[in-house]
Design a protein around this motif. Structure first.
Motif, PDB file in Angstrom:
ATOM      1  N   PHE A  42       2.287  -6.799  -2.594  1.00  0.00           N
ATOM      2  CA  PHE A  42       2.191  -5.920  -1.433  1.00  0.00           C
ATOM      3  C   PHE A  42       2.326  -4.459  -1.868  1.00  0.00           C
ATOM      4  O   PHE A  42       1.534  -3.605  -1.445  1.00  0.00           O
ATOM      5  CB  PHE A  42       3.288  -6.264  -0.409  1.00  0.00           C
ATOM      6  N   GLY A  43       3.306  -4.161  -2.705  1.00  0.00           N
ATOM      7  CA  GLY A  43       3.524  -2.785  -3.156  1.00  0.00           C
ATOM      8  C   GLY A  43       2.328  -2.218  -3.902  1.00  0.00           C
ATOM      9  O   GLY A  43       1.911  -1.076  -3.659  1.00  0.00           O
TER      10      GLY A  43
ATOM     11  N   PHE B 272      -0.538  -1.731  -1.411  1.00  0.00           N
ATOM     12  CA  PHE B 272      -0.232  -0.605  -0.528  1.00  0.00           C
ATOM     13  C   PHE B 272      -0.518   0.729  -1.221  1.00  0.00           C
ATOM     14  O   PHE B 272      -1.158   1.609  -0.646  1.00  0.00           O
ATOM     15  CB  PHE B 272       1.235  -0.671  -0.069  1.00  0.00           C
TER      16      PHE B 272
ATOM     17  N   THR C 286      -0.615   5.271   7.045  1.00  0.00           N
ATOM     18  CA  THR C 286       0.482   4.460   6.503  1.00  0.00           C
ATOM     19  C   THR C 286       0.541   3.111   7.226  1.00  0.00           C
ATOM     20  O   THR C 286       0.649   2.062   6.582  1.00  0.00           O
ATOM     21  CB  THR C 286       1.823   5.209   6.626  1.00  0.00           C
ATOM     22  N   VAL C 287       0.440   3.130   8.556  1.00  0.00           N
ATOM     23  CA  VAL C 287       0.425   1.871   9.323  1.00  0.00           C
ATOM     24  C   VAL C 287      -0.783   1.036   8.916  1.00  0.00           C
ATOM     25  O   VAL C 287      -0.663  -0.178   8.678  1.00  0.00           O
ATOM     26  CB  VAL C 287       0.421   2.156  10.844  1.00  0.00           C
TER      27      VAL C 287
ATOM     28  N   SER D 255      -2.409   1.079   6.110  1.00  0.00           N
ATOM     29  CA  SER D 255      -2.225   0.584   4.741  1.00  0.00           C
ATOM     30  C   SER D 255      -1.252  -0.584   4.693  1.00  0.00           C
ATOM     31  O   SER D 255      -1.435  -1.522   3.912  1.00  0.00           O
ATOM     32  CB  SER D 255      -1.739   1.724   3.836  1.00  0.00           C
ATOM     33  N   ILE D 256      -0.226  -0.541   5.531  1.00  0.00           N
ATOM     34  CA  ILE D 256       0.706  -1.678   5.623  1.00  0.00           C
ATOM     35  C   ILE D 256      -0.033  -2.913   6.133  1.00  0.00           C
ATOM     36  O   ILE D 256       0.131  -4.017   5.589  1.00  0.00           O
ATOM     37  CB  ILE D 256       1.905  -1.325   6.530  1.00  0.00           C
ATOM     38  N   ILE D 257      -0.863  -2.727   7.157  1.00  0.00           N
ATOM     39  CA  ILE D 257      -1.658  -3.841   7.693  1.00  0.00           C
ATOM     40  C   ILE D 257      -2.558  -4.419   6.603  1.00  0.00           C
ATOM     41  O   ILE D 257      -2.590  -5.630   6.374  1.00  0.00           O
ATOM     42  CB  ILE D 257      -2.500  -3.380   8.904  1.00  0.00           C
TER      43      ILE D 257
ATOM     44  N   ALA E 279      -2.446  -4.095   3.256  1.00  0.00           N
ATOM     45  CA  ALA E 279      -1.720  -4.703   2.129  1.00  0.00           C
ATOM     46  C   ALA E 279      -1.147  -6.065   2.519  1.00  0.00           C
ATOM     47  O   ALA E 279      -1.163  -7.001   1.716  1.00  0.00           O
ATOM     48  CB  ALA E 279      -0.612  -3.769   1.647  1.00  0.00           C
ATOM     49  N   THR E 280      -0.671  -6.185   3.741  1.00  0.00           N
ATOM     50  CA  THR E 280      -0.135  -7.463   4.212  1.00  0.00           C
ATOM     51  C   THR E 280      -1.226  -8.524   4.260  1.00  0.00           C
ATOM     52  O   THR E 280      -1.036  -9.647   3.782  1.00  0.00           O
ATOM     53  CB  THR E 280       0.518  -7.301   5.607  1.00  0.00           C
TER      54      THR E 280
END
Length: 127
Positions: free
Chosen positions: A13-14, A17, A100-101, A103-105, A107-108
């Motif tokens: 994930f990291g 991201f 950022t939101v 990218s979190i979506i 990457a998840t």
């Protein structure tokens, strides 16, 4: 992708991201540069300064923030929306939280279902 699949979730994930944040932000800044360069070219300036583009800038600055994170649920629209956000000069104070939101979506999705789907397709092709 195989190397990512074999990593612990948090590490995968990291990495994903960071990759998507770098890519999306680079695309945003390319859009801003294109807008600046377009102001030096009469032909591009006409395209970037017309009524339609002015209205699009207003809409993107006011309502378009939601388009940024939602674009990460699509294939093919992410780049266009991030570029447009830059070209339309979306304020960075709005863009950074939205990207950022997103990218979190992204990457998840790719650290979970994306690696599973890739593995299934890869095994089917190589079976």
């Amino acid at each position: 992708m195989e190397a990512i699949r074999d990593l612990p979730f948090a590490l995968a994930f990291g990495i994903l991201f960071v990759i998507v944040m770098l890519r999306a932000n680079a695309t945003y800044w390319l859009g801003r540069a294109a807008d600046s360069g377009g102001r030096r070219s009469r032909r591009l300036q006409e395209r970037l300064e017309g009524k339609a583009m002015d209205r699009a800038r207003d809409i993107m600055a006011t309502w378009g923030v939601a388009a940024v994170p939602l674009s990460f649920l699509t294939i093919g629209l992410q780049t266009a929306i991030n570029f447009s956000a830059g070209a339309m000069r979306m304020p960075i104070r709005r863009y950074l939280p939205a990207v950022t939101v997103g990218s979190i979506i992204w990457a998840t999705i790719y650290a979970t279902a994306g690696t599973v789907l890739f593995t299934v397709i890869w095994n089917a092709i190589n079976a």
